[in-house]
Design a protein around this motif. Sequence first.
Motif, PDB file in Angstrom:
ATOM      1  N   ALA A 145       0.834  -1.208   0.000  1.00 44.88           N
ATOM      2  CA  ALA A 145       0.000   0.000   0.000  1.00 44.88           C
ATOM      3  C   ALA A 145       0.866   1.255   0.000  1.00 44.88           C
ATOM      4  N   SER A 146       0.322   2.326  -0.591  1.00 34.25           N
ATOM      5  CA  SER A 146       0.987   3.631  -0.587  1.00 34.25           C
ATOM      6  C   SER A 146      -0.042   4.707  -0.223  1.00 34.25           C
ATOM      7  N   PRO A 147       0.413   5.876   0.241  1.00 34.40           N
ATOM      8  CA  PRO A 147      -0.529   6.923   0.673  1.00 34.40           C
ATOM      9  C   PRO A 147      -1.465   7.402  -0.434  1.00 34.40           C
ATOM     10  N   ASP A 148      -1.049   7.277  -1.692  1.00 33.60           N
ATOM     11  CA  ASP A 148      -1.872   7.795  -2.794  1.00 33.60           C
ATOM     12  C   ASP A 148      -2.919   6.798  -3.279  1.00 33.60           C
ATOM     13  N   ASP A 149      -2.925   5.585  -2.756  1.00 35.29           N
ATOM     14  CA  ASP A 149      -3.819   4.551  -3.276  1.00 35.29           C
ATOM     15  C   ASP A 149      -5.291   4.914  -3.119  1.00 35.29           C
ATOM     16  N   GLU A 150      -5.642   5.586  -2.026  1.00 37.38           N
ATOM     17  CA  GLU A 150      -7.058   5.930  -1.809  1.00 37.38           C
ATOM     18  C   GLU A 150      -7.533   6.978  -2.799  1.00 37.38           C
ATOM     19  N   ARG A 151      -6.628   7.848  -3.216  1.00 39.10           N
ATOM     20  CA  ARG A 151      -7.021   8.956  -4.102  1.00 39.10           C
ATOM     21  C   ARG A 151      -7.001   8.572  -5.580  1.00 39.10           C
ATOM     22  N   GLU A 152      -6.184   7.557  -5.941  1.00 38.24           N
ATOM     23  CA  GLU A 152      -6.085   7.172  -7.346  1.00 38.24           C
ATOM     24  C   GLU A 152      -7.252   6.261  -7.721  1.00 38.24           C
ATOM     25  N   MET A 153      -8.131   6.765  -8.602  1.00 30.64           N
ATOM     26  CA  MET A 153      -9.321   6.019  -9.009  1.00 30.64           C
ATOM     27  C   MET A 153      -9.061   5.318 -10.343  1.00 30.64           C
ATOM     28  N   LEU A 154      -9.437   4.049 -10.419  1.00 28.85           N
ATOM     29  CA  LEU A 154      -9.196   3.244 -11.609  1.00 28.85           C
ATOM     30  C   LEU A 154     -10.504   2.898 -12.294  1.00 28.85           C
ATOM     31  N   PRO A 155     -10.540   2.962 -13.640  1.00 31.18           N
ATOM     32  CA  PRO A 155     -11.762   2.602 -14.368  1.00 31.18           C
ATOM     33  C   PRO A 155     -11.956   1.084 -14.395  1.00 31.18           C
ATOM     34  N   VAL A 156     -13.173   0.659 -14.108  1.00 28.58           N
ATOM     35  CA  VAL A 156     -13.470  -0.776 -14.060  1.00 28.58           C
ATOM     36  C   VAL A 156     -14.777  -1.052 -14.802  1.00 28.58           C
ATOM     37  N   PRO A 157     -14.711  -1.583 -16.039  1.00 27.40           N
ATOM     38  CA  PRO A 157     -15.949  -1.987 -16.718  1.00 27.40           C
ATOM     39  C   PRO A 157     -16.554  -3.194 -16.009  1.00 27.40           C
ATOM     40  N   LEU A 158     -17.879  -3.221 -15.931  1.00 34.54           N
ATOM     41  CA  LEU A 158     -18.567  -4.268 -15.192  1.00 34.54           C
ATOM     42  C   LEU A 158     -19.072  -5.360 -16.122  1.00 34.54           C
ATOM     43  N   VAL A 159     -19.066  -6.577 -15.631  1.00 32.91           N
ATOM     44  CA  VAL A 159     -19.529  -7.730 -16.406  1.00 32.91           C
ATOM     45  C   VAL A 159     -21.012  -7.556 -16.738  1.00 32.91           C
ATOM     46  N   GLY A 160     -21.357  -7.700 -18.026  1.00 34.24           N
ATOM     47  CA  GLY A 160     -22.749  -7.644 -18.448  1.00 34.24           C
ATOM     48  C   GLY A 160     -23.304  -6.263 -18.676  1.00 34.24           C
ATOM     49  N   GLU A 161     -22.563  -5.220 -18.327  1.00 31.58           N
ATOM     50  CA  GLU A 161     -23.049  -3.852 -18.502  1.00 31.58           C
ATOM     51  C   GLU A 161     -22.627  -3.313 -19.873  1.00 31.58           C
ATOM     52  N   GLU A 162     -23.233  -2.212 -20.271  1.00 34.32           N
ATOM     53  CA  GLU A 162     -22.848  -1.543 -21.508  1.00 34.32           C
ATOM     54  C   GLU A 162     -21.412  -1.030 -21.400  1.00 34.32           C
ATOM     55  N   GLU A 163     -20.768  -0.904 -22.557  1.00 38.15           N
ATOM     56  CA  GLU A 163     -19.363  -0.521 -22.553  1.00 38.15           C
ATOM     57  C   GLU A 163     -19.120   0.842 -21.912  1.00 38.15           C
ATOM     58  N   HIS A 164     -20.095   1.758 -22.049  1.00 43.59           N
ATOM     59  CA  HIS A 164     -19.891   3.107 -21.519  1.00 43.59           C
ATOM     60  C   HIS A 164     -20.154   3.185 -20.018  1.00 43.59           C
ATOM     61  N   GLN A 165     -20.714   2.126 -19.457  1.00 44.43           N
ATOM     62  CA  GLN A 165     -20.996   2.128 -18.025  1.00 44.43           C
ATOM     63  C   GLN A 165     -19.784   1.569 -17.282  1.00 44.43           C
ATOM     64  N   ILE A 166     -18.957   2.473 -16.822  1.00 46.75           N
ATOM     65  CA  ILE A 166     -17.692   2.096 -16.185  1.00 46.75           C
ATOM     66  C   ILE A 166     -17.682   2.592 -14.752  1.00 46.75           C
ATOM     67  N   ALA A 167     -17.380   1.701 -13.833  1.00 47.33           N
ATOM     68  CA  ALA A 167     -17.292   2.077 -12.425  1.00 47.33           C
ATOM     69  C   ALA A 167     -15.894   2.605 -12.122  1.00 47.33           C
ATOM     70  N   LYS A 168     -15.761   3.246 -10.988  1.00 44.76           N
ATOM     71  CA  LYS A 168     -14.473   3.748 -10.517  1.00 44.76           C
ATOM     72  C   LYS A 168     -14.194   3.161  -9.142  1.00 44.76           C
ATOM     73  N   VAL A 169     -13.004   2.599  -8.980  1.00 47.04           N
ATOM     74  CA  VAL A 169     -12.618   2.054  -7.674  1.00 47.04           C
ATOM     75  C   VAL A 169     -11.244   2.599  -7.308  1.00 47.04           C
ATOM     76  N   PRO A 170     -10.974   2.809  -6.031  1.00 48.64           N
ATOM     77  CA  PRO A 170      -9.640   3.278  -5.633  1.00 48.64           C
ATOM     78  C   PRO A 170      -8.601   2.167  -5.822  1.00 48.64           C
ATOM     79  N   ARG A 171      -7.395   2.569  -6.122  1.00 46.77           N
ATOM     80  CA  ARG A 171      -6.331   1.588  -6.310  1.00 46.77           C
ATOM     81  C   ARG A 171      -6.115   0.754  -5.050  1.00 46.77           C
ATOM     82  N   SER A 172      -6.418   1.330  -3.902  1.00 47.05           N
ATOM     83  CA  SER A 172      -6.249   0.603  -2.642  1.00 47.05           C
ATOM     84  C   SER A 172      -7.082  -0.670  -2.622  1.00 47.05           C
ATOM     85  N   MET A 173      -8.226  -0.671  -3.334  1.00 49.72           N
ATOM     86  CA  MET A 173      -9.061  -1.865  -3.372  1.00 49.72           C
ATOM     87  C   MET A 173      -8.363  -2.978  -4.151  1.00 49.72           C
ATOM     88  N   VAL A 174      -7.707  -2.622  -5.241  1.00 48.44           N
ATOM     89  CA  VAL A 174      -6.965  -3.612  -6.020  1.00 48.44           C
ATOM     90  C   VAL A 174      -5.814  -4.184  -5.186  1.00 48.44           C
TER      91      VAL A 174
END
Length: 431
Positions: free
Chosen positions: A284-313
């Motif tokens: 882990a690093s201090p910036d992980d909570e602030r860095e948001m990563l694009p995550v396309p969801l299974v079964g959703e439309e291509e333009h529907q992209i969620a955002k999760v913090p890098r800390s979750m990965v």
Amino acid sequence: MNDMSRRTNLPPPLLDAPRNRAPRTGVFGVLDIGSTKITCMIGRTEADGTRRILGFGWQKGRGIRHGAITDLDEAERAIRAAVGQAEDMADTRLRSVTVNLGCGQPESRLFNVQWPVGGRVVTEDDIRQVVNEGRHRAASEGRDAIHTLPLSFSVDETTRVEDPRGLHCETLTARLHVIDAVSSALRNLHTCLARCDLEIAELVSAPFAAGLATLVEDERELGTTVIDMGGGATSFAVFAEGQLLHTSQTLVGGIHVTNDIARLLSTPVAHAERLKTLYGSCQASPDDEREMLPVPLVGEEEHQIAKVPRSMVVSIIRPRLEEIFEIVKERLEGSGISRVAGARVVLTGGACQLAGARELAAQILGKQVRLGRPVGLRGLPDAASGPAFATGAGLLAWASGEGRVMQDIDLEARRTSGPLKRFISFLKDRV
């Protein structure tokens, strides 16, 4: 014998001259068959003893799970493509290849074998007989021996004899290291390569090969554990006193990290692999909570992209790598050779390239850890110079003659297979 050798039941260091290591000549082809990638290398030994890559090819692994063939058609296509790339680059055609042993649940065992000599001079045939006797003792239903490596010899009461040929004795004793695997998995591997018009020249334990490619001589002598973190499995090999002393495997690897990300973030596996490769870390690093990563969801439309913090990965990746290193630590301690395994660990395989993997391994294993990259090869493409290609480079080292015990003797001579043939050989040796 010192206290360490007595406790671990291993032979003391050999003090004689090094075994014959004259390199083999000619062109060699090797094939590293893994769950995530298949690599083919073609090389030769130069006049100065170094190895040069003449051809290189690799493909995404298909039809393979945990190193074992699961789909003959898919595996054949992937292997043919990888071999074809290397053959075109080298302008040659392969008839046989040296292949990594990643399938069949490999197991590592040590045996003491005594052979009656009767006071005469020890011959090459005596050494072959001792090795064959070790294979017979190690034989079990449904498994075949891949390596039978002499670690040391004793002639009567004289121990620490590296090469007993020419010495008189009543009894020749050998300490043997046997690595075997499930027969059916090996037959499937032979069948798949036969469909690719290739024969298996030799099978070589994957972590053993990785060690040949990455360890320096002092590491092999003083004690080092090589951990090969592949896609479908993680295997490790212990080197000490210049020899391979133990190997083991667990069916957990980089694919499991990818699947964890895909399952917990509900994203396609392909994107989970991309997240792991581009943003993955187990520290882990201090910036992980602030860095948001694009995550396309299974079964959703291509333009529907969620955002999760890098800390979750990071929180998904770290537990899986902790599990892998804890398993290795447990297996190492259970093997009885942890004391001679030394204080060093070398990581190879694609999964070890995750940021923070080296530091995490050092923390859990309590040893000095470095990443292992192929050494001693000329002409290796830059893209193949990292830890992910260590096994392929080690296979080429083995094919050229490195790492072999008493390589001027054909230890495979008079080897028999099958219960009936082994029984006939057993009778002949004693009549």
